[in-house]
Each structure stands twice: as structure tokens, then as C-alpha cells.
Design a protein around this motif. Structure first.
Motif, mmCIF file in Angstrom:
data_model
loop_
_atom_site.group_PDB
_atom_site.id
_atom_site.type_symbol
_atom_site.label_atom_id
_atom_site.label_comp_id
_atom_site.label_asym_id
_atom_site.label_seq_id
_atom_site.Cartn_x
_atom_site.Cartn_y
_atom_site.Cartn_z
ATOM 1 N N VAL A 40 13.916 -1.720 -16.779
ATOM 2 C CA VAL A 40 12.694 -2.092 -16.067
ATOM 3 C C VAL A 40 12.798 -3.562 -15.678
ATOM 4 O O VAL A 40 12.810 -4.431 -16.551
ATOM 5 C CB VAL A 40 11.439 -1.865 -16.932
ATOM 6 N N PRO A 41 12.889 -3.873 -14.394
ATOM 7 C CA PRO A 41 12.974 -5.290 -13.991
ATOM 8 C C PRO A 41 11.763 -6.084 -14.467
ATOM 9 O O PRO A 41 10.630 -5.609 -14.388
ATOM 10 C CB PRO A 41 13.028 -5.206 -12.458
ATOM 11 N N PHE A 42 12.031 -7.263 -14.979
ATOM 12 C CA PHE A 42 10.991 -8.180 -15.444
ATOM 13 C C PHE A 42 10.090 -7.535 -16.510
ATOM 14 O O PHE A 42 8.873 -7.695 -16.500
ATOM 15 C CB PHE A 42 10.133 -8.687 -14.281
ATOM 16 N N ALA A 43 10.740 -6.803 -17.433
ATOM 17 C CA ALA A 43 9.978 -6.164 -18.512
ATOM 18 C C ALA A 43 9.427 -7.190 -19.499
ATOM 19 O O ALA A 43 8.563 -6.855 -20.314
ATOM 20 C CB ALA A 43 10.874 -5.169 -19.259
ATOM 21 N N GLY A 76 14.490 0.981 -3.659
ATOM 22 C CA GLY A 76 14.214 -0.342 -3.133
ATOM 23 C C GLY A 76 12.881 -0.886 -3.572
ATOM 24 O O GLY A 76 12.709 -1.269 -4.745
ATOM 25 N N PRO A 77 11.886 -0.903 -2.697
ATOM 26 C CA PRO A 77 10.617 -1.578 -2.996
ATOM 27 C C PRO A 77 9.866 -1.025 -4.214
ATOM 28 O O PRO A 77 9.226 -1.787 -4.933
ATOM 29 C CB PRO A 77 9.801 -1.369 -1.710
ATOM 30 N N SER A 78 9.924 0.294 -4.438
ATOM 31 C CA SER A 78 9.146 0.871 -5.544
ATOM 32 C C SER A 78 9.972 1.080 -6.812
ATOM 33 O O SER A 78 9.498 1.719 -7.755
ATOM 34 C CB SER A 78 8.531 2.205 -5.103
ATOM 35 N N TYR A 79 11.193 0.548 -6.845
ATOM 36 C CA TYR A 79 12.063 0.788 -8.007
ATOM 37 C C TYR A 79 11.426 0.290 -9.304
ATOM 38 O O TYR A 79 11.404 1.005 -10.319
ATOM 39 C CB TYR A 79 13.408 0.095 -7.780
ATOM 40 N N GLN A 80 10.905 -0.927 -9.292
ATOM 41 C CA GLN A 80 10.322 -1.491 -10.508
ATOM 42 C C GLN A 80 9.126 -0.666 -10.978
ATOM 43 O O GLN A 80 9.001 -0.353 -12.173
ATOM 44 C CB GLN A 80 9.875 -2.939 -10.257
ATOM 45 N N VAL A 101 -3.184 2.600 -10.429
ATOM 46 C CA VAL A 101 -4.604 2.760 -10.117
ATOM 47 C C VAL A 101 -4.932 1.979 -8.852
ATOM 48 O O VAL A 101 -5.734 2.420 -8.016
ATOM 49 C CB VAL A 101 -5.476 2.288 -11.294
ATOM 50 N N ILE A 102 -4.310 0.811 -8.699
ATOM 51 C CA ILE A 102 -4.460 -0.025 -7.513
ATOM 52 C C ILE A 102 -3.063 -0.481 -7.097
ATOM 53 O O ILE A 102 -2.099 -0.315 -7.859
ATOM 54 C CB ILE A 102 -5.362 -1.252 -7.789
ATOM 55 N N PRO A 103 -2.909 -1.048 -5.899
ATOM 56 C CA PRO A 103 -1.585 -1.564 -5.502
ATOM 57 C C PRO A 103 -1.067 -2.616 -6.487
ATOM 58 O O PRO A 103 -1.840 -3.376 -7.068
ATOM 59 C CB PRO A 103 -1.855 -2.168 -4.121
ATOM 60 N N LEU A 104 0.226 -2.643 -6.653
ATOM 61 C CA LEU A 104 0.870 -3.565 -7.584
ATOM 62 C C LEU A 104 0.684 -5.010 -7.134
ATOM 63 O O LEU A 104 0.724 -5.320 -5.948
ATOM 64 C CB LEU A 104 2.361 -3.238 -7.677
ATOM 65 N N VAL A 153 0.835 -1.205 0.000
ATOM 66 C CA VAL A 153 0.000 0.000 0.000
ATOM 67 C C VAL A 153 0.873 1.259 0.000
ATOM 68 O O VAL A 153 0.574 2.241 -0.709
ATOM 69 C CB VAL A 153 -0.961 -0.013 1.206
ATOM 70 N N ASN A 154 1.943 1.251 0.751
ATOM 71 C CA ASN A 154 2.839 2.414 0.781
ATOM 72 C C ASN A 154 3.482 2.653 -0.579
ATOM 73 O O ASN A 154 3.647 3.806 -1.012
ATOM 74 C CB ASN A 154 3.917 2.227 1.846
ATOM 75 N N ILE A 155 3.870 1.574 -1.261
ATOM 76 C CA ILE A 155 4.444 1.707 -2.603
ATOM 77 C C ILE A 155 3.421 2.319 -3.551
ATOM 78 O O ILE A 155 3.745 3.155 -4.402
ATOM 79 C CB ILE A 155 4.905 0.327 -3.118
ATOM 80 N N TRP A 156 2.185 1.888 -3.408
ATOM 81 C CA TRP A 156 1.109 2.408 -4.264
ATOM 82 C C TRP A 156 0.862 3.897 -4.009
ATOM 83 O O TRP A 156 0.750 4.689 -4.949
ATOM 84 C CB TRP A 156 -0.154 1.591 -4.000
#
Length: 493
Positions: free
Chosen positions: A327-330, A297-301, A399-402, A283-286
Motif C-alpha cells: 500500500v503506497p504511503f501506508a 495507475g491513478p486508483s492503485y493506492q 465514501v467520498i473522493p480521496l 471523481v472517476n477514481i472515487w
């Protein structure tokens, strides 16, 4: 409606073949442009990929026309187009990755998916035969969901424990569980739709169900929460619960079920957020992806994906002109961002339009098929594809959490490709029954005394009195009450 001779269906075969040629041409054109943009020549493996894709597509076309001659002629070319464009995108990324072999793996899983889809068309001669497996499908679905939680079998990857490993092979069981749950929900709701739609008390304008009718929805709610908590997978949890609530609405036409479902899911999600740190992190990343403390870190991708789509602008940088390596896992989870970088907003909207065509055709055949189980199964399969598309695209665009779900037919992933090709095979089988003239029986058709409606009431045939519904033919069925308020006339194409 008079029966059509088999040869009168020939124009649809030609139309489908032409659409497949166009789809393959667009994918091959993408691979060609990628090669000349990066290497000023055709990319390595161009002819192998092109010939294999063409052979697979036309093999599926031939099998479809032989086993389901009245099947929809737009769905298969649409899926071939998505697969072909994804091949160009993944091949483009392999050209800048020394160890890249994702295009070959993607082609291998695409081939296996098409073969499995052809097998499904051969084995399942009538979609109504699946109704016999209603509760078996429920058990299979629950077992598949639980497998990643088994010690020694499941493994956590990228923060979510949704994979199982058996030796060198890995799989994502949730992709197949969604098919099993769709079969279970369709069979259960056909047998119980009247009690779900009509029984119970009203509260503030909502038709509340009886307590004993809440059993299945409570089970699905519990399974969804178990996935969210134990596997740390918000996307799969939302997918399962959304599938059941959506099919409940299709079966009963009661808004109250949607309200109840949303309240239950929201309550479970809030409780999970307040207790578990991994949910709070998502949720914080979103909410704050550009926070400097999260960007490295967490939101890099997520941030890199947003930058890539921003770089693409309206019309994209062009095939081979982007930077997917940042982009990781593009090639899998974030292939949508990679497509946006090189095709732009216009290309992304075109891709979404292709998905919309597949979903629309699925819903159209849900209306047209003559039995209640087929209506709910086709509607559920179309809805779950639309929901998965929303969850994936919504996560990448904030739009929503990843979530950890993959884009159907485009992301490189064996489980996703196999499961979604099975979904397409079932859609095509149901579309064959929906489009087949009533005078021509379906191959191996089961006894079906009367067509059934998606709504919770009786069906009126030709303006006559309500007839006994198809629900007697399957598990736990019964006759529809004559005082039902929902009367849906059969569809006459």
C-alpha cells in the motif's frame, strides 16, 4: 458553587496518570508484538521509543497539571494512545523497508509537537486573549493558504500542490491555517452573531442573511475554491469551508446557513469538476476505482488500501502479519488502511471511538465554558477534528473522493502532528476555564463582565433580566438585543 481547594483536584491527576500508563502500555505492547512476529525478538529501538514516549507523555501531564490544573483528564491520554499505536504501526512498516526511518521521524515530530503544546499552555494563560487577534488570524490564515501557490516556494506532490519547501525543510501550511481560521471565525461570530441570526428576510422557511453580512462567508468560499482549483486539494477546501459553516451554525443555530453553505460549496465543486481535469480524475477514481484502466495507475493506492482492509476482516491479521509494503504511503496518507489490515474492523472502530472521545470532550467543554468566544473556539476545534477524520476515513473507504489530508496524531507527518498538538493544547486550555470553579479566577484572566452563549441571543443569569454580553470585550462587539428569541442559561456544574 463553592470553591474547591487545589488538593481536591488530586483524583483527576491520578486518573489522568493511570490512563496515560494504559495508553503507553497498549502502544508498547503493539511494538513488542510486531518485533516478535517479524524477528522473534524485541524490535530495534523498542526501548528508545518506549522511554522517549513515556517521558514526553508524563512531561505533558506535569505541565498540564501545573499550568491548567482543572483541565480535562481524558483528552491527553487519548492522544497519547493514538500516538503510541501509530508508533507501533509505523515501526512495523520500517521493519520490512530497508530504507525505512519513518518511526524515528514520527517520534521526533511527536516530541516537537508535545513541546510546542507545552509552550502554548505556558504562553496562553487565558484563551480569551486570542480574541484580540481575530483579524490578524484571518490574514495569517489566508497567507498560509496562498503560500503553496507562490512560484519557487510551493511544490506539487502526488497531484496536489499543498506543500512549501524552504531548503531541506518542508511544511503543509493548511494544517496551521485551520487553527488561524478557527480563531478568526470565533472572534468574528461572537461580535456579529446577532445580526447573522436575526437580521435578514425569510424565504421558503429559511432565514436569509443580509447582503453585507455575506462578506466573510464569500471570502471563505473564494479561498476554498482557490485551494480546490489552484492546489488541486479537495480535502483542504472542504475542511476550510466546512469549518466556517459549522461554526456559523454553532453561533446562530440557523439551519439556513448550513443550506446556503452546502449550496455554495456544491456549486463551486460542480463548476470545478466541469472545468478542471484533475477534479474529474478524482471523481472517476472515487466512482470507478476497480476499473482496469485505473487500477494500474491513478486508483492503485485506493484499491490496494481496500484490499488490505478486506484482508484484515473483523479482527485483523495481527500485529506484523499484514502486507503494508503493498500500500503506497501506508505510514502516512493510508495508515488507516494499514491499521485495518492488522487490527481488523474491531481495531478500526476502537480507534474511531478514541477520536470520538476527544471530539465529545471538546464539545462538552464548549458548552461548559463561560464566554462566547471560548464556546465557539472549542466547538470549532472539535468540529474541524471530526471533519478531518471524516474526510480522511471517508476517502480511504470510498465514501467520498480521496483527499490528501492525514489522520490526526497517527499519520507520519510533521505539519499535521505539530498543528494537531496545538489544537489539543487550546482544547485543554479552554477545558481548564470550563471546569474551574467560578470562585477561582483563571490565571491572568481578562475582564469578562458576563458569560456569553453560543446562540444568537441574550444570556439569562440566575433567572434575571438579560445582561450585557461578553461581546463588548472583543473586536467589533456590541450589546445583545433584548428582543432576542434565544435565551440560554449559564451552565452550572
Amino acid at each position: 458553587m463553592s470553591a474547591l481547594r487545589p488538593e481536591e483536584n488530586a483524583p483527576s491527576r491520578v486518573a489522568e496518570a493511570v490512563l496515560i500508563v494504559v495508553a503507553l502500555a497498549l502502544g508498547m505492547g503493539g511494538m513488542w508484538m510486531v518485533g516478535y512476529s517479524l524477528e522473534d525478538s524485541l524490535p530495534e529501538g523498542f526501548w528508545t521509543y518506549s522511554i522517549v514516549l513515556a517521558a514526553l507523555a508524563f512531561t505533558a501531564h506535569i505541565v498540564l497539571r501545573l499550568r491548567a490544573p482543572y483541565a480535562d483528564q481524558v483528552i491527553l491520554p487519548s492522544v497519547v494512545l493514538l500516538n503510541s499505536v501509530s508508533m507501533a504501526t509505523i515501526l512495523r512498516q520500517d521493519l520490512v523497508d530497508i530504507d525505512g526511518a519513518n518511526a524515528s521521524r514520527h517520534l521526533m515530530w511527536t516530541a516537537l509537537g508535545i513541546v510546542v503544546a507545552c509552550v502554548v499552555l505556558f504562553v496562553i494563560k487565558d484563551h480569551r486573549s486570542l480574541r484580540r487577534l481575530t483579524y490578524t488570524a484571518m490574514i495569517v490564515g489566508i497567507v498560509l493558504v496562498i503560500l503553496p501557490l507562490v512560484p519557487g516556494l510551493g511544490r506539487e506532490i502526488n497531484g496536489a500542490q499543498i506543500w512549501i519547501f524552504i531548503g531541506p525543510f518542508s511544511a503543509q501550511p493548511a494544517e496551521f491555517a485551520k487553527i488561524a481560521f478557527a480563531v478568526f471565525f470565533a472572534g468574528y461570530l461572537v461580535a456579529n452573531r446577532d445580526t447573522l441570526a436575526l437580521a435578514g428576510k425569510k424565504f421558503m422557511g429559511l432565514q436569509l442573511p443580509r447582503l453585507r453580512d455575506l462578506g466573510p462567508i464569500l471570502i471563505v468560499w473564494a479561498v476554498s475554491l482557490a485551494v480546490l482549483i489552484g492546489e488541486k486539494d479537495l480535502g483542504t477546501s472542504l475542511l476550510f469551508f466546512g469549518l466556517f459553516v459549522g461554526m456559523l451554525y454553532l453561533a446562530t443555530d440557523r439551519v439556513g446557513w448550513i443550506v446556503i453553505g452546502l449550496v455554495m460549496f456544491a456549486g463551486g465543486a460542480v463548476a470545478a469538476w466541469s472545468i478542471f481535469t484533475h477534479v474529474q480524475l478524482r471523481v472517476n477514481i472515487w466512482l470507478d476505482a476497480l476499473n482496469p484502466d485505473l487500477m494500474d495507475g491513478p486508483s492503485y493506492q485506493l484499491v490496494q488500501g481496500l484490499f488490505a482492509m478486506s484482508y484484515g476482516g473483523m479482527f485483523g491479521a495481527g500485529w506484523g502479519e499484514g502486507y503494508p509494503q503493498y500500500v503506497p504511503f501506508a505510514f502516512s496518507d493510508f495508515i488507516y488502511a494499514s491499521l485495518g489490515e492488522e487490527l481488523g474492523l474491531t481495531g478500526l472502530l476502537a480507534i474511531l471511538l478514541i477520536y470520538l472521545v476527544i471530539v465529545q470532550r471538546g464539545l462538552r467543554h464548549a458548552v461548559g465554558v463561560r464566554d462566547g468566544f471560548g464556546k465557539l473556539l472549542a466547538g470549532g476545534l472539535a468540529f474541524v477534528m471530526a471533519l478531518q477524520l471524516f474526510v480522511v476515513v471517508g476517502g480511504i473507504t470510498r465514501v467520498i473522493p480521496l483527499t490528501g489530508l492525514t489522520l490526526p496524531f497517527m499519520a507520519q507527518g510533521g505539519s499535521s502532528l505539530l498543528a494537531n498538538w496545538i489544537v489539543i493544547a487550546l482544547m485543554l486550555r479552554i477545558s481548564d476555564a470550563a471546569r474551574r470553579p467560578s470562585a477561582l479566577p483563571t490565571r491572568g484572566a481578562l475582564a469578562d463582565p458576563a458569560p456569553a452563549a453560543v446562540g444568537g441571543g441574550a444570556i439569562e443569569v440566575g433567572g434575571g433580566s438579560p445582561v450585557q454580553a461578553e461581546t463588548e470585550a472583543g473586536a467589533g462587539g456590541g450589546t445583545m438585543p433584548e428582543d432576542s428569541t434565544q435565551i440560554i442559561r449559564g451552565v452550572d456544574r
